[in-house]
Enzyme design. Sequence first.
Site: not given
Ligand code: SAH
Length: 351
Positions: A90, A110, A296, A339
């Site tokens: 995505e 991941c 989210n 995400c």
């Molecule tokens: N692996 C990296 C980048 C990808 S996630 C990381 O962990 O930073 C990008 C951001 O979205 C991260 O801060 C992650 O914790 C957040 N994230 C993932 N799922 C989420 C969700 N359901 N609601 C809000 N933020 C989320």
Amino acid sequence: MEKQLLSLSFDELAELLRSLGEPSYRAAQIFPQLHRGLSPSQMTNISAATAAAVESAVPWEFPEVRERLVSSVDGTVKYLLGLSDGNCIETVLMRYRHGNTVCVSSQVGCRMGCAFCASTIGGRLRDLCPGEILAQVIVAGRDCGGRVDNIVMMGIGEPLDNYDNVLKFLRLVNDPRGVNIGYRHISLSTCGHADGILRLAGEKLPITLSLSLHAHSDEVRSRIMPVNRKWNIDSVLRACRTYSEATGRRISFEYTLIDGRNCSAADAAALADLLNRYMRAGGRSYPIHVNLIPVNEVRESGLRPPDRRAVEVFRAELEKRGVRATVRRTLGPDIAASCGQLRRRAAEGRD
Ligand code: SAH
């Protein structure tokens, strides 16, 4: 040699052309066009024979747009891209008043296992190569007349778990002969891969580091982010300090607010104390910012965001203790823009 043309640096492309007996100026003709998403056979300034020779030496691959969803709320565009091996990733194009930002994926899936994140549910299938990350910027760029202002590595995957390919992508996308995005306009988000942060600090590229912190204690953080068992809060915040010293850049901390887990007023106070302890230590102050993200909802996780008032109380508690914080606006709520949700939906064949 790289497995696709978009992964080649300018010098590698020049070397390839030399090995094919082509004159040295060809690289300057071909490289910028590759970075606009054109295959050699689509280029009008080289012969069909040259194009064929280049493509048979290193294949041209470019993702196919399987789905393109446009939010009717805010114009956010989300792409489900099909890779040459059939896997999907995505990419998101966000249109802010201050410019267009492209959010790119770095892996197919991941393996970090964060409890709230849809990208990790099926594990990691493979890493993306530099060209596959770059192609995402090119695809989104077509939708905004090539005016990509910022890139965030916040899509599917943990960028520091795919270090070499991500670093090569950063150099490629920064190349003035190609897409030409300044390092200061690029953010890399990590779940807290401390070794990767230290390695990146050593590159001294002025890119913004975002740390997904999400908790102020090892106990809570290890429960929602298994990576914390390998690199705990202490080792990660020390690495952030080193990064800030090496690059002079402000660190941004992402903090996802999960109802009943990490978002009481007392949590805010403890978070502020933690950040003040590490980032305002020993007479030095490192520039930081906190982004608050109401979680989210992902069907599989069962985690919920707190109500708006709790979010505001949390932010105010941080500010009261001298920690600047903003609440992240949710973009594209109608198109599953965050995400890994779209990829999961495609994998499950749901609507
Ligand atoms: N692996 C990296 C980048 C990808 S996630 C990381 O962990 O930073 C990008 C951001 O979205 C991260 O801060 C992650 O914790 C957040 N994230 C993932 N799922 C989420 C969700 N359901 N609601 C809000 N933020 C989320």
